[in-house]
Scaffold this motif. Structure first.
Motif, short mmCIF file in Angstrom:
data_model
loop_
_atom_site.label_atom_id
_atom_site.label_comp_id
_atom_site.label_asym_id
_atom_site.label_seq_id
_atom_site.Cartn_x
_atom_site.Cartn_y
_atom_site.Cartn_z
N HIS A 143 -6.15 16.59 6.71
CA HIS A 143 -5.24 15.67 6.02
C HIS A 143 -4.03 15.34 6.90
N LYS A 144 -3.48 16.35 7.56
CA LYS A 144 -2.34 16.10 8.45
C LYS A 144 -2.74 15.16 9.59
N THR A 147 -3.28 11.60 8.22
CA THR A 147 -1.98 11.01 7.87
C THR A 147 -1.28 10.50 9.12
N SER A 150 -3.08 7.34 10.46
CA SER A 150 -2.70 6.15 9.69
C SER A 150 -1.30 5.69 10.04
N ARG A 151 -0.39 6.64 10.20
CA ARG A 151 1.00 6.30 10.54
C ARG A 151 1.10 5.56 11.87
N GLU A 178 -4.07 6.85 -0.08
CA GLU A 178 -2.80 7.07 0.61
C GLU A 178 -2.88 6.79 2.10
N TYR A 179 -4.09 6.81 2.67
CA TYR A 179 -4.22 6.47 4.08
C TYR A 179 -4.15 4.96 4.32
#
Length: 244
Positions: A143-144, A147, A150-151, A178-179
């Motif tokens: 997940h990290k 994330t 995506s950022r 959320e991604y």
């Protein structure tokens, strides 16, 4: 020289990779660039700024450079790998090499048109016993990483994930609103097929993938089902023992 570790857990150990990269010249997980070049050309432009995660000593970066992709940033958490590959490709302007953790990318938001990984996430998941129930530690790691990916993607940018993991299991990780990306899936290979997932930043999940995310959120305590891997491809040991 035999580079297989005594225990698969060592694939997550940077010391193992540092030692391996001192002598191993090159290894391409899931096949060389030419095997999936026809798919990448549909989603990656020659002028795109590209980030390659867990580059290792693969020939993929140099093969892409020869093919005309000249803005390539490579990262790996092995200092030996980065030092060796940087020296080996010092004659490639526009190609850079950085020691970095995929969970903490030191790039500004919206830096890259494309983020690419080939078997890097597979290696992270090497100790998982079943694809139905990923451990909290690995789930947090993935997940990290996602994330951060995506950022660092520009609006409309693509995250390209090349893996042996079939969509039934891998979409469980990628299909999260959320991604802020959509998901498309392609395959390559003869006999045994590998999978290429293309996530496009700024596009919504398909109704099918959104429904999958909803189901997973509602039913996280479903009992695991035993799945027998049918993989016989001559990959390294951990790729034959897990089906993620």
């Amino acid at each position: 020289m035999d580079y297989l570790p005594d225990d698969n857990s060592r694939y997550k150990d940077v010391d193992y990779w540092n030692e391996r990269y001192k002598t191993e010249q090159s290894y391409d997980w899931l096949g060389s660039f030419c095997k999936f070049q026809h798919l990448l050309e549909k989603h990656v432009g020659k002028d795109d700024s590209i980030l390659i995660l867990g580059c290792g000593n693969s020939s993929m970066s140099s093969d892409m450079y020869i093919a005309g992709y000249h803005s390539i940033t490579n990262i790996d958490y092995s200092s030996v790998c980065i030092s060796t590959m940087s020296a080996r490709h010092s004659d490639c302007p526009g190609m850079t090499w950085h020691e970095m953790d995929v969970r903490q990318l030191s790039f500004p938001d919206a830096t890259f048109d494309v983020v690419l990984e080939k078997a890097t996430l597979d290696a992270i998941m090497v100790e998982e016993k079943t694809p139905w129930e990923v451990s909290p530690q690995t789930a947090c790691f993935i997940h990290k990483a996602l994330t951060e990916i995506s950022r660092c993607l520009k609006p409309g940018g693509r995250f390209v994930s090349i893996t042996f993991a079939n969509p039934f299991f891998r979409k469980r990780l990628y299909a999260r609103a959320e991604y802020n990306w959509s998901i498309k899936k392609y395959t390559y290979g003869e006999g045994f097929q590998y999978h290429v997932y293309v996530m496009t930043k700024g596009e919504e999940l398909s109704p099918e993938d959104a429904a999958l995310e909803k189901k997973l959120l509602e039913d996280t305590k479903s009992p695991p089902t035993v799945v027998t891997a049918t993989q016989n491809e001559p990959e390294e040991e951990f790729l034959s023992n897990i089906d993620l």
